[in-house]
Design a protein around this motif. Structure first.
Motif, mmCIF file in Angstrom:
data_model
loop_
_atom_site.group_PDB
_atom_site.id
_atom_site.type_symbol
_atom_site.label_atom_id
_atom_site.label_comp_id
_atom_site.label_asym_id
_atom_site.label_seq_id
_atom_site.Cartn_x
_atom_site.Cartn_y
_atom_site.Cartn_z
ATOM 1 N N VAL A 1 6.501 3.919 -5.143
ATOM 2 C CA VAL A 1 6.815 4.691 -6.779
ATOM 3 C C VAL A 1 7.617 3.757 -8.007
ATOM 4 O O VAL A 1 8.880 2.767 -6.844
ATOM 5 N N GLY A 2 7.125 3.874 -9.110
ATOM 6 C CA GLY A 2 8.028 3.490 -10.452
ATOM 7 C C GLY A 2 8.385 2.078 -10.657
ATOM 8 O O GLY A 2 6.927 1.680 -10.392
ATOM 9 N N GLY B 1 12.197 -0.017 1.266
ATOM 10 C CA GLY B 1 13.076 0.599 1.015
ATOM 11 C C GLY B 1 13.274 1.974 -0.363
ATOM 12 O O GLY B 1 13.384 2.092 -1.263
ATOM 13 N N GLU B 2 11.668 1.709 -0.625
ATOM 14 C CA GLU B 2 10.705 2.321 -1.791
ATOM 15 C C GLU B 2 10.315 3.502 -1.781
ATOM 16 O O GLU B 2 9.306 3.979 -0.399
ATOM 17 N N ARG B 3 9.571 4.541 -2.107
ATOM 18 C CA ARG B 3 8.918 5.990 -2.201
ATOM 19 C C ARG B 3 8.156 5.263 -2.412
ATOM 20 O O ARG B 3 7.599 4.456 -3.051
ATOM 21 N N VAL B 4 6.815 5.868 -2.119
ATOM 22 C CA VAL B 4 5.749 5.718 -1.507
ATOM 23 C C VAL B 4 4.471 6.652 -2.344
ATOM 24 O O VAL B 4 5.443 8.001 -1.568
ATOM 25 N N GLN B 5 3.431 6.636 -2.687
ATOM 26 C CA GLN B 5 2.901 7.916 -3.158
ATOM 27 C C GLN B 5 1.182 7.621 -3.486
ATOM 28 O O GLN B 5 1.050 6.491 -3.430
ATOM 29 N N THR B 6 0.536 8.636 -2.799
ATOM 30 C CA THR B 6 -0.397 8.816 -3.153
ATOM 31 C C THR B 6 -1.319 9.453 -4.621
ATOM 32 O O THR B 6 -0.697 10.535 -4.587
#
Length: 745
Positions: free
Chosen positions: A431-432, A501-506
């Motif tokens: 994310v980001g 350390g990052e959020r992950v999205q599909t």
């Protein structure tokens, strides 16, 4: 390719409109042309300042403006036709550019393309238009400069065609028979299939810059420039033989045509061109149509009939833009001849499902929509950013999915500068935001990208590793599958792991909506109201997004109730946000509305999965009904195998050896597999998406057959009963699908 007809006696409105466009552009450039004896440039906004790349670009663009004025001067019916004052300004401008910016005493500095292709193409075209008004001494001087920087055909792919064109135009201007022959012969490498590097492949792929899919960019340029070559040399001793075009025409059938949809050229094969305002999907589609129109009149009758039919279909089908929006009068004359010809029957592109293994792309064409997948691997890069273009294309080739339907404005109308580039549908990503051009040209260490196809069915998979500027072990990895089952598309993800350390999205969806009030998002039967909206939906089973037309709605079904994040928002962006190249930079802000759906896998995910089904064209009611009784069963979603079954079709991606038996199939190695039953027959289709398997892959089926009806030579059937045992030779198979068909026992 235009301009010899006396347009003053032509009552065709489209021709008169084209002349108007020619005049308007010439007037714009004449009004701002510097004419002082002490001038340091021809146009104030092209001052030849900055770095060498910028200066070489200003040179090319200055010659392009001269060419545009020369076109008006040479066009019958133009208000500038043969105007003495215009002629004087053109010759003065050419002289100034030759003396100060482009002559044989200079050394190439900055972008090579501007010196070897861009500038000489514009210069030779301008002199051809002004031929009777340019004395021999001037012609020789200008062409000496051209000959220094582009003495012979060079480079690969589209660049090869362009350099050949430069050589041909220079040779025509100076009566150089030998170099006309060299130009004709020089394009041959760009008109034949290649096995590696730049150019077009037998599987329909087109590659430019070694690792980037470019069917709708450089591939389109090959088609257009080849048509130009045929016209230029036709009837001369240097004319192209029709046999010289046979492989190009074969490629158009299998590799060019499938990417044309209702007037647009699909984004996933247009590379960095998607970041150009003047080359949105329908503009690229219009260019493709115009190129095919010319080519249709350039080939023998055997090949021209289907090509003319396709070109006529494209001309008549376009409803979003004006296909006659061109300054090339010859294009209009040919196009009108096609549409007025009672013997030319429109022919729509074939409904195909095709994998393009050499460029990690898939297209799935159905009567009411086209779905495409853009993948990357150790062979194909995630995306291209060059010359400060396509700065935020970060995820456009990372398992991105593209759905085209009767919402013709979706990927046009300023889609790319306004979409959230961190949330491209189909991708599983951190994310980001990223820095501009972050990860451009990245090749992962994963080989798997591709799959098996049969009729309107496919099992597609991608093993992925995202680019990171940290340690390799912190990169996000996972496996993705898409099972294309006619009008149903099943998306599975597994083995999703990250430690950055990052959020992950599909990202399930990120759809531009035209009318936020009418394009309702429905969740499990209840309409989601309000704008903007940022909500988390707990345990959702289905969603439906209404389209702007009756058949452009989309259903989203989740086999396992899933937490879905929804954002409905208005976004503002400018083309300069994604393209800082001077010819394409535009800071005008555009605002568009988007609906985004995603699954949050959390920070540093471990062994996360997802599953959802897309139903293009579905209504709210049909989506709800499907969710209550899905036609597809998810049989497996693990790091060994992903598989689904729908009625008589089983589709699976076996990621590695040791995978368990699924649906009665045991596969002893990595492969994409389809099993399709049709009455008393059963077909098995196998492909190696890694393109690296050496030897024979063994497969067992827990069913028997009476005999083999047909089989690819690479398949050996060892036993028919009890249970079928076979092996497939996948050595150097290049991602192809192999089929064996049995008569059931």
């Amino acid at each position: 390719m235009s301009g010899s007809t006396d347009n003053r006696s032509t009552p065709v409105p489209e021709v008169q409109a084209a002349i108007g466009r020619v005049d308007a552009l010439a007037q714009e450039h004449l009004a701002t042309l510097e004419t002082s004896d002490r001038r340091a440039y021809l146009w104030r906004d092209l001052p030849f300042e900055g770095n060498e790349n910028r200066q070489s670009l200003d040179t090319r663009r200055s010659f392009a403006r001269i060419e545009a004025i020369a076109r008006a001067y040479a066009t019958a019916g133009s208000e500038f036709e043969r105007e003495p004052e215009v002629r004087a300004q053109l010759l003065s401008g050419l002289d100034w550019l030759y003396e100060n910016r482009y002559n044989e005493s200079l050394e190439q500095a900055g972008n090579w393309y501007n010196w070897q292709i861009g500038t000489p193409l514009q210069l030779t075209s301008a002199v051809l238009l002004l031929y009777d008004d340019v004395d021999e001494a001037r012609r020789d001087a200008y062409m000496t400069a051209v000959n220094k920087f582009c003495p012979q055909p060079d480079h690969t792919g589209a660049n090869r065609i362009w350099t050949s064109r430069v050589v041909a135009q220079r040779a025509a201007l100076v009566d150089d028979d030998r170099m006309l022959t060299a130009a004709r012969d020089g394009i041959a490498p760009a008109l034949t299939f290649v096995d590696a590097g730049d150019g077009f492949y037998r599987d329909g792929s087109f590659i430019q810059h070694e690792q980037h899919p470019y069917t709708g960019g450089y591939g389109l340029a090959v088609v257009a420039s080849t048509a130009w070559f045929v016209h230029l040399l036709d009837g001369s001793p240097w004319q192209l033989q029709r046999s010289d075009l046979s492989e190009l025409l074969d490629w158009i059938d299998i590799g060019f045509e499938p990417w044309l949809y209702r007037g647009s050229f699909l984004s996933p094969v247009r590379g960095r061109y998607i970041a150009r305002q003047d080359s949105q999907d329908h503009a690229a589609g219009r260019s493709a149509t115009q190129a095919l129109v010319h080519l249709a009149f350039s080939v023998d009758s055997h090949r021209s009939v289907p090509l003319k039919g396709l070109a006529r279909h494209l001309l008549e089908e376009e409803q979003f833009t004006d296909v006659y929006n061109t300054r090339d009068i010859g294009t209009i004359i040919y196009a009108k001849a096609l549409t007025d010809d009672p013997d030319t029957v429109p022919r729509a592109p074939s409904q195909v499902t095709r994998v393009f293994p050499a460029m990690d792309r898939v297209v799935h064409r159905r009567p009411n929509f086209t779905f495409a997948i853009a993948m990357s691997s150790s062979r194909i890069a995630t995306y291209e950013s060059a010359n400060t273009e396509n700065l935020k294309g970060w995820h456009t080739g990372s398992g991105a999915t593209y759905l085209y339907n009767s919402d013709l404005a979706h990927y046009d109308d300023h889609y790319w500068p306004t979409i959230d580039p961190t949330s491209i549908p189909g991708t599983t990503v951190p994310v980001g935001d990223r820095p501009n051009a972050f990860g451009a040209g990245y090749l992962s260490d994963k080989e798997w990208a591709g799959g098996a196809t049969f009729a309107s069915l496919a099992a597609i998979g991608m093993d992925f590793r995202t680019f990171t500027d940290g340690p390799d072990e912190s990169a996000l990895t996972g496996k993705k599958s898409w099972f294309l089952l006619g009008d149903e598309i099943v998306a599975l993800g597994t083995d999703i792991n990250g430690s950055s350390g990052e959020r992950v999205q599909t990202v399930v969806e990120n759809r531009k909506v035209i009318n936020r009030n009418a394009q309702t998002l429905t969740v499990d039967g209840s309409a989601l109201h309000g704008w903007p909206t940022d909500e988390t939906l707990r345990e959702s089973s289905w969603l439906h997004l209404a389209g702007p037309t009756s058949d452009s709605g989309i259903g989203y079904v989740f086999p396992d109730p899933t937490e879905i994040h929804v954002r409905q928002e208005s976004r503002t962006g400018a083309w300069s946000d994604i393209n800082n190249s001077p010819p394409h930079r535009d800071a005008t802000e555009h605002r568009r509305d988007f609906v985004t759906l995603w699954i949050d896998h959390g920070t540093d995910p471990v062994q996360k999965t997802y599953s959802y089904i897309l139903l293009p064209g579905a209504t709210t009611d049909t989506t709800a009904s499907y969710a209550r009784q899905p036609a597809v069963d998810v049989l497996a979603n693990t790091n060994y195998v992903q598989a689904v079954r729908r009625e008589d079709v089983l589709a699976a991606n076996f990621w590695r050896n040791g995978a368990p038996t699924v649906g009665g199939i045991t596969c002893h190695g990595p492969a994409s597999v389809l099993r399709v039953r049709d009455r008393d027959q059963m077909s098995l289709i196998v492909a190696d998406p890694t393109q690296s398997y050496e030897g024979r892959l063994r497969i067992n089926l827990n069913e028997s057959a009476s005999h083999v009806i047909s089989s690819d030579p690479r398949i050996t059937v060892h036993r028919l009963a009890p249970g079928i045992t076979l092996s497939v030779d996948l050595t150097r198979s290049q991602g192809s699908s192999y089929v064996v068909t049995f008569e059931s026992a």
